[in-house]
Design a protein around this motif. Structure first.
Motif, mmCIF file in Angstrom:
data_model
loop_
_atom_site.group_PDB
_atom_site.id
_atom_site.type_symbol
_atom_site.label_atom_id
_atom_site.label_comp_id
_atom_site.label_asym_id
_atom_site.label_seq_id
_atom_site.Cartn_x
_atom_site.Cartn_y
_atom_site.Cartn_z
ATOM 1 N N CYS A 63 0.800 -1.154 0.117
ATOM 2 C CA CYS A 63 0.128 0.285 0.515
ATOM 3 C C CYS A 63 0.942 1.182 0.222
ATOM 4 C CB CYS A 63 -0.873 -0.394 1.282
ATOM 5 S SG CYS A 63 -0.279 0.414 2.893
ATOM 6 N N GLY A 64 2.550 1.476 0.198
ATOM 7 C CA GLY A 64 2.948 2.574 0.358
ATOM 8 C C GLY A 64 3.222 3.040 1.403
ATOM 9 N N HIS A 65 2.211 2.555 2.100
ATOM 10 C CA HIS A 65 2.363 3.131 3.723
ATOM 11 C C HIS A 65 3.900 3.623 4.392
ATOM 12 C CE1 HIS A 65 1.206 4.232 8.194
ATOM 13 N NE2 HIS A 65 2.404 3.738 8.342
ATOM 14 N N ARG A 66 4.573 4.363 5.169
ATOM 15 C CA ARG A 66 5.381 4.033 5.374
ATOM 16 C C ARG A 66 5.592 4.330 6.919
ATOM 17 N NH1 ARG A 66 11.215 5.466 4.965
ATOM 18 N NH2 ARG A 66 10.431 6.217 2.694
ATOM 19 N N GLY A 67 6.216 2.850 7.801
ATOM 20 C CA GLY A 67 6.240 2.650 9.109
ATOM 21 C C GLY A 67 4.994 1.097 8.993
ATOM 22 N N ALA A 68 6.164 0.627 9.648
ATOM 23 C CA ALA A 68 6.057 -1.100 9.658
ATOM 24 C C ALA A 68 6.235 -1.648 11.367
ATOM 25 C CB ALA A 68 6.860 -2.040 9.113
ATOM 26 N N THR A 69 6.042 -2.636 11.735
ATOM 27 C CA THR A 69 5.832 -3.212 13.405
ATOM 28 C C THR A 69 6.860 -4.677 12.552
ATOM 29 O OG1 THR A 69 3.792 -2.923 14.033
ATOM 30 C CG2 THR A 69 4.823 -4.198 15.255
#
Ligand SMILES: [Zn+2]
Length: 76
Positions: free
Chosen positions: A62-68
């Motif tokens: 999805c192109g979102h920046r920020g992951a666990t």
């Protein structure tokens, strides 16, 4: 899975875990070889700290920046 002090990618590599990167937006997960990821971060002169690595990861879905980042069993 037992919880260790896994605060940096080095710890994952040393303990033989894969690095599971889960998108905080869509839940898309990718497993990285910890040693490969460590080399890549070193090449980029980026931090090995888990929270910093997670913050810079961009989701391929999805192109979102920020992951666990969580440990996963390495199967290689
Ligand atoms: Zn995503």
């Amino acid at each position: 899975m037992a919880r260790y002090s896994l605060e940096s990618i080095n710890e994952y590599a040393r303990r033989g875990y894969a690095v599971r990167v889960t998108c905080q937006s869509c839940g898309h997960a990718v497993d990285w070889n910890a040693v490969s990821l460590m080399r890549e971060l070193h090449r980029l002169r980026a931090s090995m700290q888990i929270d910093k690595v997670g913050a810079r990861m961009r989701c391929s879905g999805c192109g979102h920046r920020g992951a666990t980042i969580t440990p996963a069993a390495a199967d290689w």
